[in-house]
Scaffold this active site. Structure first.
Site, PDB file in Angstrom:
ATOM      1  N   LYS B  69     -33.193 138.837  66.512  1.00  0.00           N
ATOM      2  CA  LYS B  69     -32.197 138.236  67.272  1.00  0.00           C
ATOM      3  C   LYS B  69     -32.630 136.866  67.677  1.00  0.00           C
ATOM      4  O   LYS B  69     -33.979 136.667  68.163  1.00  0.00           O
ATOM      5  CB  LYS B  69     -31.797 139.289  68.299  1.00  0.00           C
ATOM      6  CG  LYS B  69     -30.657 138.732  69.342  1.00  0.00           C
ATOM      7  CD  LYS B  69     -30.422 140.013  70.227  1.00  0.00           C
ATOM      8  CE  LYS B  69     -29.044 139.422  71.184  1.00  0.00           C
ATOM      9  NZ  LYS B  69     -28.674 140.473  72.216  1.00  0.00           N
ATOM     10  N   SER B 144     -23.986 141.947  72.177  1.00  0.00           N
ATOM     11  CA  SER B 144     -24.402 140.552  71.778  1.00  0.00           C
ATOM     12  C   SER B 144     -25.198 140.705  70.408  1.00  0.00           C
ATOM     13  O   SER B 144     -25.469 139.541  70.009  1.00  0.00           O
ATOM     14  CB  SER B 144     -24.960 139.804  73.087  1.00  0.00           C
ATOM     15  OG  SER B 144     -26.307 140.416  73.139  1.00  0.00           O
ATOM     16  N   SER B 168     -25.830 145.652  74.058  1.00  0.00           N
ATOM     17  CA  SER B 168     -25.954 144.579  73.367  1.00  0.00           C
ATOM     18  C   SER B 168     -26.534 145.038  72.032  1.00  0.00           C
ATOM     19  O   SER B 168     -26.434 144.517  70.984  1.00  0.00           O
ATOM     20  CB  SER B 168     -26.616 143.506  73.899  1.00  0.00           C
ATOM     21  OG  SER B 168     -25.561 142.816  74.719  1.00  0.00           O
TER      22      SER B 168
END
Lengths: 93, 475, 477
Positions: B69, B144, B168
């Site tokens: 990420k 996210s 997330s």
């Protein structure tokens, strides 16, 4: 709930430039969220202490032993705005 | 090759061919992809794989490609949190988890797309545009960590790292039909994770199966002296992979099946619970009475911490900069232009919640409510080994559906945020499909009892086929 | 005599002390030894506030803070934590300062100073730990500068902020307090006051019950005295004109010796304090007994002991104990030679010469001091020669032995003086007669003549004694 003036003040505190034309729209959107947040008032929290950390940890320390710092070149590598080893910013006021 | 492979399958392929071949094929697949899962593809990946080949594949993840990420610092590889304000920023250091992965021989394929600064549930607030859901490209991938989940689902990486502040990791795992774990707060060092809400978030693994989650946890979990909130744990995650739930006492919190839940989601989760019962587990309904307030409390805390965590992005030392006549004007313009709308809203709300006159009403109140939410979990988990709920009340929604309505977007997190408030571990894994869209089952455990969560998830996986289903080839 | 404080002056101080004797910064392992370094060479992701970095507290910094708290007679808090103080400034790389808020590590202390009318107690409100920001250099004046250069080497240094009650009644008392504080901190070995920026002071000044005015960021003790003097004068004039002093923050222009208002939008703050989530609470009250044991003898105790043990005067004891280095120097000397003489030589003579040259006692060797005092006490050299040796060593180097030799400072042998006495009496019969006739002054003339013959190497006292002995032995006429 949150006024245009308050939005502008928050913008200043948070250093986010907000044009006058945007302030009203912000006020509306933020108010709807704050309105939702206000439901917390329903909860009886008398004698309930706040939880800052979920883990009950205290006294975490490091020893006073020097570790290598970064070379100056690396420190300044992420900006073009530098001068003689310093970061270069506009004047303050 | 087909990209869908778990760690042991990739290892087999490495033995047959090489890590370099595998890496190259993933890079090709990423290049052809239309789902926009990556923000940066690391050009050094193939060469690194060759190095690993030459060194003889030492380490538990030797030669295994991984997607990271974009809010996890990678030395020498751009790390932007999908934000314009971090354009051009290249960290001079590796996050703790990256050090661990490198030591284990993993190959970083690149950085994955996310909601800007992890603030979102759909990966639509990224400055690079949304990541599309591999199951239906008109739908969001969740957020996210949408890029990480979609990359794994689309076979663009066998495993990935995300971060979870209020769901997330679990939300995109559910939306993309993969497995995602939010570990107990303190299990994985946050050193190098670009903070959104420090007291809530953890880095978490995403993969196609529970075994890979355990393998990743064995590499990235554990104490790190650079994170003061890091905890010493002795868990060997692989040991938890036992197909036996006969002793398991499951609590099913009624509040997580409330209004707004999609009937298909509800029935898939009940089917899952029934399966556990068939496997010998017992279940009972339980109440977590403060659940309705968890969402507001979690958002207030997250925004408050974020307003401070994101203060460092002022254009002075790195990232985007918009000049102004003095420093304060420069910082204000940089932040006005560098941050997207949702990030600015959250910073302003967080600033408000901490400001004189409102601190007690919002921030302090939220922390007190957090105590009550945590107490709910403590009580329930005293009685039960784990709790099971739907991860998301609905399957992946349409792109653009909630972009302009922040509150509607926040409400989608209703089943995931309480877990972050309490700091307990929770996994999401596929438990069914509706109209071709995956549904996620959430299993919540006691503090530092990832073992039970993994065992339950592993047993479910061993007795179902949901995790083997793949989206139609999107490349 | 009681000090009246006619203008109702009240001064309170907020002192930022850098605990610069630590090896590393407050939250990271960067070295504190940056004073002569190139800019931005003593920084890491943590003190540069890079995204993703996290602080870890330096254990020794907490120990040092406890030492300071105890030395200032404070109570130590049971449990405390760090907070974030949120504001924007380019020297603050995270956009917040990590500091303590509602539970400072120490509070409710006191320090005794020499006040306007004897001993005075200055109450310490609190002492808390925080991190130092980086250093800004304005290219030109702050208002008109073309830009700002930022060096983060200082960023993350450990500060302890000490806040006093407004107990000082004059600029002199403020100065005395600062001198005493510095003395205590150096005794504790947590602080080197000679390093640039080691101590920065904000002074709150009010007169005649008016609002207080804060003068920010004064870098020297003398500066505080000057700024307070100016501020008192300014406020008195204000009141005399019938105006009301308003609460404000001012800046001290050291060069011009004036304070200037600095009210701008940048000064409007709402710091939004909240507990630093990246650090955990600390419970250090049980460290107190252990730290207490490591506390050295502090200035007041040392002064009392010097008076008792070495039987020296209060004035000397004070002068010798205000600086730990001088006190240690003195003790080394006093153990080897007469403590009374040592006090005179160290407190009056050596300290004077050092102050004159603005150098520390480290510039002088204990052994040299002992040798000089022994030479004087042994009557080998005159006191004046002793002073001359000190000056020579300080200015040109050398050892007492070589200087004595080079300058021929050893007192001449007694027989040389005897010879000179004999000659003088023979050459000056009139003066001798005048003395015998009762003119005391003539003796001074004869002493002078003898000393002239010995080129000043005999002292007046000895010469006088020997002259009188000889005269008394003369046959009576």
């Amino acid at each position: 709930m949150i006024t245009k003036e308050e939005v502008e003040h928050m913008g200043w505190l948070a250093r986010i430039e907000i044009h006058e034309s945007e302030a009203q729209a912000y006020a509306k959107k933020l108010s709807s969220v704050l309105d939702y947040f206000s439901q917390l008032a329903e909860v009886d929290t008398e004698n309930v202490s706040p939880t800052y950390h979920v883990a009950d940890i205290v006294n975490v320390f490091r020893e006073d032993v020097v570790r290598p710092s970064m070379p100056q070149e690396e420190v300044l590598a992420n900006t073009e705005k530098k001068q003689e080893g310093n970061f270069l910013a506009p004047r303050i006021m | 090759m087909s990209g869908w492979a778990n760690i042991s399958q990739v290892k087999e392929k490495i033995t047959q061919g090489s890590a370099e071949d595998i890496t190259t094929s993933y890079l090709k697949r990423i290049k052809k992809s239309k789902i926009n899962a990556y923000t940066t593809v690391w050009e050094g990946a193939a060469e690194k794989a060759r190095e690993i080949d030459e060194q003889g594949h030492n380490g538990s993840l030797a030669g295994i490609p991984i997607a990271i990420k974009d809010n996890i610092s990678t030395k020498g590889i751009s790390t932007t949190c999908s934000s314009k304000i971090l354009q051009g920023y290249v960290p001079p250091y590796d996050a703790h988890v990256i050090e661990r992965l490198k030591d284990a021989g993993a190959i970083i394929l690149g950085k994955t797309n996310m909601d800007e600064f992890a603030m979102g549930t759909s990966t639509e607030s990224s400055c690079y545009g949304p990541t599309l859901n591999p199951w239906d490209m008109e739908r969001v991938s969740g957020g996210s960590s949408g890029g990480s989940a979609a990359a794994v689902a689309a076979g663009e990486a066998p495993i990935a790292l995300g971060s979870d502040t209020g769901g997330s990791v679990r939300c995109p795992a559910a939306f993309c039909g993969v497995v995602g774990l939010k570990p107990t707060y303190g299990t994985i060092s946050r050193y190098g994770l670009i903070s959104y809400a420090s007291s809530l978030e953890q880095i978490g693994p995403l993969a196609t199966c529970v075994a890979d989650i355990a393998a990743l946890m064995d590499v990235i979990g554990g104490y790190d002296a650079r994170d003061s909130t890091s905890v010493k744990t002795e868990t060997v995650y692989k040991d938890a992979l036992v197909d036996n739930v006969s002793d398991l006492k499951i609590g099913v919190p009624a509040e997580y099946f409330g209004a707004g839940i999609d009937p298909a989601v509800e029935s898939a989760v009940w089917d899952a619970i029934q399966l556990f019962e068939e496997l010998g587990a017992s279940w009972e309904q339980v109440s977590l009475p403060h659940t309705p307030y968890a969402l507001a409390a979690c958002y207030i805390i997250a925004m408050s911490e974020a307003s401070s965590n994101l203060a460092r992005f002022d254009g002075t030392r790195y990232g985007y900069r918009k000049e102004g006549e003095n420093w304060h004007v420069m910082a204000s313009r940089t932040r006005a232009e560098g941050f997207g709308a949702e990030v600015k809203r959250r910073i302003l709300l967080g600033t408000y919640a901490l400001s004189a006159g409102y601190h007690d009403k919002y921030y302090l109140k939220a922390l007190r409510v957090r105590t009550l939410v945590k107490r709910d979990f403590d009580l329930a988990l005293k009685e039960f080994d784990c709790l099971m709920t739907p991860t998301m009340p609905v399957p992946a929604f349409k792109l653009g559906e909630k972009v302009d309505d922040p509150l509607a977007l926040y409400l989608a997190d209703v089943n995931t945020v309480p877990i972050n408030l309490a700091g307990v571990p929770s996994i999401s894994l596929p438990c069914g499909y509706t109209d071709g869209l995956p549904i996620g089952l959430q299993i919540i455990g006691k503090h530092f009892d990832e073992a039970t969560v993994l065992r339950a998830a592993y047993s479910f996986e061993q007795n179902t086929e949901h995790h083997t289903r793949r989206p139609v080839e999107v490349v | 005599m009681v000090y009246e404080n006619p203008d109702g002056v009240k001064i309170g101080l907020e002192i930022h002390v850098q605990l610069n004797k630590l090896n590393t910064k407050l939250f990271c392992g960067c070295s504190t030894d940056y004073h002569n370094a190139e800019p931005n060479t003593h920084v890491c992701p943590v003190c540069l506030g890079l995204p993703g970095s996290l602080p870890v507290l330096n254990r020794k910094a907490v120990e040092f803070a406890l030492k300071v708290g105890l030395a200032l007679n404070c109570d130590i808090v049971e449990q405390t934590q760090f907070h974030r103080k949120n504001y924007y400034y380019p020297d603050l790389p995270k956009g917040f300062q990590t500091t303590q808020y509602d539970f400072p590590i120490a509070g409710h202390g006191k320090v005794i100073i020499d006040g306007e009318d004897g001993e005075r107690i200055i109450r310490i409100t609190r002492a808390h730990m925080e991190e130092d920001p980086g250093k800004l250099m304005h290219m030109g004046s702050i208002e008109k500068s073309k830009g700002t250069l930022i060096n983060y080497n200082r960023s993350g240094m450990t500060l302890i902020e000490i806040v006093t009650e407004p107990d000082m009644r004059s600029p002199k008392e403020a100065r005395r307090f600062l001198d005493k504080l510095r003395s205590i901190l150096e005794y504790l070995d947590v602080f080197n006051g000679d390093l640039e920026g080691a101590m920065r002071v904000d002074a709150n000044v009010s007169v005649m019950g008016g609002d207080r005015v804060e003068v920010k960021n004064i870098s020297s003790h003398k500066g505080v005295e000057k700024a307070a003097l100016y501020e008192i004068m300014r406020q008195k004039n204000f009141i005399r004109r019938g105006d009301k002093v308003v609460m404000e923050t001012r800046h001290f222009d050291e060069a011009r010796g004036v304070t200037l208002s600095m009210r701008t939008k940048e000064e409007e703050h709402d710091y939004r304090y909240f507990p630093e989530p990246d650090l955990v609470p600390m419970r250090v009250a049980d460290w107190v007994p252990g730290v207490q044991k490591t506390l050295p003898e502090l200035p007041d105790a040392k002064r009392d002991r010097f008076m008792r043990e070495y039987r020296i005067a209060d004035m000397h004891a004070k002068a010798l104990t205000s600086d730990i280095k001088v006190a240690d120097f003195y003790e080394h000397v006093a153990l080897r030679v007469c403590p009374g003489a040592a006090a005179v030589w160290v407190a009056d003579i050596l300290k004077g010469e050092l102050n004159y040259r603005d150098i520390g006692v480290h510039a002088f060797k204990v052994e040299d001091m002992i040798e000089i005092i022994e030479l004087v006490i042994g009557n080998k050299i005159t006191e004046r020669s002793g002073v001359e040796i000190i000056r020579t060593i300080l200015d040109n180097g050398g050892t007492p032995k070589t200087i004595v030799k080079e300058k021929g400072l050893i007192k001449v042998e007694e027989d040389i003086i005897i010879k000179a006495v004999t000659e003088t009496l023979e050459e000056n019969p009139e003066a001798l007669q005048d003395y015998l006739d009762g003119k005391e002054k003539s003796l001074n003339f004869l002493v002078g003549q003898v000393m002239k013959k010995t080129a000043g190497r005999s002292d007046a006292k000895t010469t006088r004694k020997m002259l009188l002995e000889r005269i008394n032995k003369l046959p009576q006429k």
